[in-house]
Enzyme design. Structure first.
Site, PDB file in Angstrom:
ATOM      1  N   HIS A  60       0.743  -1.199  -0.238  1.00 24.48           N
ATOM      2  CA  HIS A  60      -0.086   0.095   0.115  1.00 24.48           C
ATOM      3  C   HIS A  60       0.848   0.996   0.080  1.00 24.48           C
ATOM      4  CE1 HIS A  60       1.312  -0.254   3.969  1.00 24.48           C
ATOM      5  NE2 HIS A  60       0.457   0.066   4.497  1.00 24.48           N
ATOM      6  N   HIS A  62       0.861   4.082   1.894  1.00 26.78           N
ATOM      7  CA  HIS A  62       1.926   4.796   2.934  1.00 26.78           C
ATOM      8  C   HIS A  62       3.221   4.800   3.130  1.00 26.78           C
ATOM      9  CE1 HIS A  62      -2.078   3.940   5.125  1.00 26.78           C
ATOM     10  NE2 HIS A  62      -2.490   4.661   4.718  1.00 26.78           N
ATOM     11  N   ASP A  64       5.561   5.085   5.875  1.00 28.70           N
ATOM     12  CA  ASP A  64       6.459   3.275   6.206  1.00 28.70           C
ATOM     13  C   ASP A  64       5.982   2.855   5.020  1.00 28.70           C
ATOM     14  OD1 ASP A  64       4.044   3.115   6.233  1.00 28.70           O
ATOM     15  OD2 ASP A  64       4.478   1.738   8.376  1.00 28.70           O
ATOM     16  N   HIS A  65       5.877   1.915   3.935  1.00 25.18           N
ATOM     17  CA  HIS A  65       6.352   0.884   2.773  1.00 25.18           C
ATOM     18  C   HIS A  65       6.364   1.559   1.507  1.00 25.18           C
ATOM     19  CE1 HIS A  65       3.732  -1.725   5.443  1.00 25.18           C
ATOM     20  NE2 HIS A  65       3.615  -0.678   6.218  1.00 25.18           N
ATOM     21  N   HIS A 144      -7.949  -1.442   5.098  1.00 28.22           N
ATOM     22  CA  HIS A 144      -6.389  -0.467   5.920  1.00 28.22           C
ATOM     23  C   HIS A 144      -6.720   0.710   5.945  1.00 28.22           C
ATOM     24  CE1 HIS A 144      -3.049   0.717   8.488  1.00 28.22           C
ATOM     25  NE2 HIS A 144      -2.384   1.253   7.680  1.00 28.22           N
TER      26      HIS A 144
HETATM   27 ZN   LIG Z   1       3.030   0.078   7.484  1.00 31.16          ZN
END
Ligand SMILES: [Zn+2]
Length: 253
Positions: A60, A62, A64-65, A144
């Site tokens: 996904h 976001h 942090d990824h 999510h």
């Molecule tokens: Zn995450």
């Protein structure tokens, strides 16, 4: 298949918990799942450069990824254009909008090299199975926030491994992990400290038991869980093997 945990952290990464990223190696393919903070350096520690990768899968969008995704693609371009490296084709899979995501980041960075990228191919993968070389991958839509998040199930050499990405308890993750050999899961939240929308340790145990998972590896760890015995909490509900993930840990299935 060989899996290396490149980063077992989340937004709050540190030297022992880089941002989310996993290297999956089949007989002759190198596959990267997610591109969190520090993943490039972890790959370099392993002697692997961006032009050695065959596939990148994004769970996904976001940060942090994905924070290192565009910079990795730029690195590949630079090594090819100025240092004579000859990269192999690179396929980047992700949720709906993966190509637009890269183009948007390039525009924001005021360094739009996307038109000059050689042999990088973007493809959306949601709720479908794809046969690729000597492995298959299936993307399961998961819940999510309002993001287009997926969990990936890879199958090769008769074994199955799932990378949950980030998800709360939902039908998608339950389906994804049915009878898998290895479940590498978002474990953001101890049971007494829920963080929406992430799986709780006890929920990980419950769904793993229901799905007949062989082995669970806990990742996407947050500092609030560092001092908690997360493995024991999962084991309250699940009799199989449970391992606390550590950066650069290697796993064979
Ligand atoms: Zn995450």
């Amino acid at each position: 298949m060989k899996i290396t945990l490149l980063g077992t952290g989340s937004f709050v990464s540190d030297l022992e918990h880089m941002g989310p990223g996993y290297l999956l190696e089949t007989d002759d393919k190198k596959i990267l799942v997610d591109t969190g903070c520090g993943v490039q350096i972890q790959l370099i520690k392993l002697g692997i450069n961006i032009y050695d990768l065959d596939y990148i899968f994004i769970t996904h969008f976001h940060p942090d990824h994905t924070v290192e995704l565009y910079s990795m693609l730029v690195r590949r371009y630079m090594l090819s254009a100025f240092y004579g490296k000859d990269p192999r084709p690179l396929y980047v899979y992700g949720p709906k909008g993966i190509a637009e995501f890269i183009k948007g980041i390039a525009k924001i960075h005021q360094l739009d090299l996307v038109p000059q990228f050689k042999e990088i191919y973007f493809e959306e993968l949601v709720d479908k199975m794809k046969e690729l070389d000597n492995f298959s991958v299936e993307a399961f839509a998961v819940d999510h926030l309002n993001s287009d998040a997926v969990s990936y199930r890879f199958q090769a050499e008769g074994k199955k491994v799932v990378f949950s990405g980030d998800t709360k308890l939902c039908e998608g993750i339950q389906k994804a992990i049915q009878d898998v050999d290895l479940f590498i899961t978002d474990c953001s939240a101890p049971k007494d400290n829920p963080i929406e929308p992430h799986l709780l340790t006890t929920e990980i145990g419950e769904i793993s038991k229901k799905a007949n998972v062989k082995k669970v590896v806990l990742s996407h760890l947050l500092p609030l869980g560092y001092d908690t015995d997360l493995v024991s909490e999962v084991k309250e509900k699940f009799d199989g093997e449970v391992v606390l993930g550590k950066d650069l840990m290697e796993l064979e299935v």
